[in-house]
Motif scaffolding. Structure first.
Motif, short mmCIF file in Angstrom:
data_model
loop_
_atom_site.label_atom_id
_atom_site.label_comp_id
_atom_site.label_asym_id
_atom_site.label_seq_id
_atom_site.Cartn_x
_atom_site.Cartn_y
_atom_site.Cartn_z
N LEU A 30 0.85 -1.19 0.00
CA LEU A 30 0.00 0.00 0.00
C LEU A 30 0.89 1.25 0.00
N LYS A 31 0.85 2.01 -1.11
CA LYS A 31 1.71 3.19 -1.23
C LYS A 31 0.98 4.49 -0.89
N TYR A 32 -0.33 4.57 -1.28
CA TYR A 32 -1.07 5.82 -1.07
C TYR A 32 -2.49 5.55 -0.58
N VAL A 33 -2.97 6.45 0.28
CA VAL A 33 -4.39 6.51 0.59
C VAL A 33 -4.87 7.90 0.16
N ARG A 42 -4.98 11.74 6.14
CA ARG A 42 -3.76 11.81 6.97
C ARG A 42 -3.76 10.70 8.03
N ASN A 43 -4.90 10.53 8.68
CA ASN A 43 -5.00 9.48 9.71
C ASN A 43 -4.75 8.10 9.12
N ALA A 44 -5.33 7.88 7.94
CA ALA A 44 -5.16 6.57 7.30
C ALA A 44 -3.69 6.35 6.94
N ALA A 45 -3.05 7.40 6.42
CA ALA A 45 -1.63 7.28 6.03
C ALA A 45 -0.77 6.97 7.26
N GLU A 46 -1.09 7.63 8.37
CA GLU A 46 -0.32 7.36 9.60
C GLU A 46 -0.54 5.91 10.06
N ILE A 53 -2.90 11.50 -0.30
CA ILE A 53 -3.20 12.45 -1.38
C ILE A 53 -4.63 12.92 -1.16
N ILE A 54 -4.91 14.15 -1.58
CA ILE A 54 -6.28 14.67 -1.40
C ILE A 54 -7.05 14.63 -2.73
N GLU A 55 -6.42 15.07 -3.80
CA GLU A 55 -7.07 15.05 -5.13
C GLU A 55 -6.70 13.74 -5.82
N TYR A 56 -7.70 12.91 -6.07
CA TYR A 56 -7.38 11.56 -6.55
C TYR A 56 -6.70 11.56 -7.92
N GLU A 57 -6.93 12.61 -8.74
CA GLU A 57 -6.31 12.65 -10.07
C GLU A 57 -4.78 12.62 -9.98
N GLU A 58 -4.24 13.12 -8.86
CA GLU A 58 -2.76 13.10 -8.69
C GLU A 58 -2.20 11.69 -8.72
#
Ligand SMILES: NC(=O)c1ccc[n+]([C@@H]2O[C@H](COP(=O)([O-])OP(=O)(O)OC[C@H]3O[C@@H](n4cnc5c(N)ncnc54)[C@H](O)[C@@H]3O)[C@@H](O)[C@H]2O)c1
Length: 339
Positions: A30-33, A42-46, A53-58
């Motif tokens: 798992l690289k990104y949430v 942020r909580n999930a990434a921690e 990431i906030i904008e999924y297109e990124e």
């Protein structure tokens, strides 16, 4: 061991089931949430030691192999299409899409791409359902004559007000049919086979002050093999009862109740198989997400589908739901498009 790079979009109720499975799999990382609500992302990434990431297109520039779409229903098809076009494999939570038309857009996109798409109908992987499927396929109980599927759950004002997308056609696509009972519709047609025609009704009986979608639905399913199915689903019961499916065959019957399977043959001998597999998630979600996700990753690496629930399978329930609604509007039996 090849590790596929993964991302999860949507860090709400269901994403942990996916993230936990990915932590256990040897061939996934798992690289990104992603979540538009930054705090959730942020909580999930921690929690899962990855980036957010906030904008999924990124994500489209991040060279990932698999994206898990765990967002509200109206986002399933637009997100799936974008990632499939970018060559990313997609595992989408149920339903495949907001409706049949949007589901077809995914099928069209897949036909032009080399990537794979799986749909989370994880209950197909429950031990009792797998055993029932094997018994039916062996023919030892004879020809299927009928099936009934009953879903009587409780969803109240609090449930609908908690998430801004639930209760509206534009964002949820429907009510009890597309959100709660879709697993039961999927299992019914998986056990018995293709449906030829439907006569059904939908209504909002208790929650009409709160939601615009249906809280209750019923239908008779006329299967191609001659079996008749009785389906009833409501979100208006006072509690969540276990889903019940009964399959009547010439030489006996199967009763699926919660995670159990009761086999009755015509000599009246009965055997109860308790297939409780345990697990930490809500029992009615089933504990088989892990099995489905593991199978999907194996399929991506192998380059073909085995047991994974693919887009064509995911579209079948959207077609059933469309015809139940159409039959309710027209007040007559409707024949599915290929009949
Ligand atoms: N397979 C099952 O048994 C099962 C069980 C529960 C939920 N689900 C499905 O999972 C999906 C999500 O349900 P949920 O209950 O977790 O919903 P939720 O509302 O709790 O979570 C959805 C998340 O998506 C985020 N989101 C919304 N728009 C976004 C965007 N543009 N980009 C990134 N993130 C965005 C929201 O902020 C939210 O955190 C639905 O399709 C639902 O039907 C399946």
């Amino acid at each position: 061991m090849k590790k596929l790079k993964s991302a999860i979009i949507g860090c709400g109720n269901i994403y942990k089931v996916h993230a936990d499975a990915l932590q256990e799999l040897e061939n996934a990382e798992l690289k990104y949430v992603v979540d538009i609500r930054e705090k959730r992302a942020r909580n999930a990434a921690e929690g899962y030691n990855c980036d957010y990431i906030i904008e999924y297109e990124e994500l489209l520039d991040k060279k990932i192999d698999v994206v898990h779409i765990c967002t509200p229903h109206f986002l399933h098809s637009p997100m799936a299409v974008k990632f499939l076009e970018a060559g990313v494999n997609v595992l989408v939570e149920k339903p495949l899409a907001l409706n049949y038309k949007e589901g077809n857009k995914i099928i069209e996109t897949l036909s032009k791409s080399q990537t794979k798409l799986g749909v989370c109908f994880q209950n197909r992987f429950n031990n009792n359902n797998q055993q029932a499927k094997n018994i039916l396929e062996s023919g030892r109980l004879g020809k299927i004559k009928g099936i009934k599927g009953f879903v009587t759950w409780h969803r109240d004002q609090e449930y609908y007000l908690k998430d801004d997308w639930k209760g509206y056609y534009k964002t949820e696509g429907g009510g009890v049919l597309i959100n709660q009972a879709i697993h039961t519709l999927d299992l019914m047609q998986w056990f018995v086979g293709p449906v030829k025609a439907i006569k059904g009704n939908v209504d909002t009986r208790v929650l009409n002050e709160i939601i615009e979608v249906e809280d209750t639905a019923e239908a008779t399913l006329y299967f191609e093999n001659g079996a008749v199915g009785i389906f009833y689903a409501t979100n208006t019961f006072s509690q969540n009862s276990p889903v019940e499916i009964v399959i009547d065959c010439g030489k006996g019957s199967l009763r699926l109740f919660d995670d159990q399977l009761l086999i009755t043959d015509n000599k009246e001998s009965k055997s109860i198989i308790n297939t409780t597999s345990g697990g930490k998630y809500k029992s009615y979600w089933g504990n088989s997400h892990y099995k489905l996700i593991k199978t999907f990753y194996q399929d991506i690496i192998a380059g073909y589908y085995t047991e994974t629930v693919n887009a064509t399978e995911g579209l079948k329930t959207l077609e059933l739901i469309q015809y139940i609604n159409q039959s309710a509007i027209n007040q007559k039996k409707c024949y599915l498009s290929n009949n």
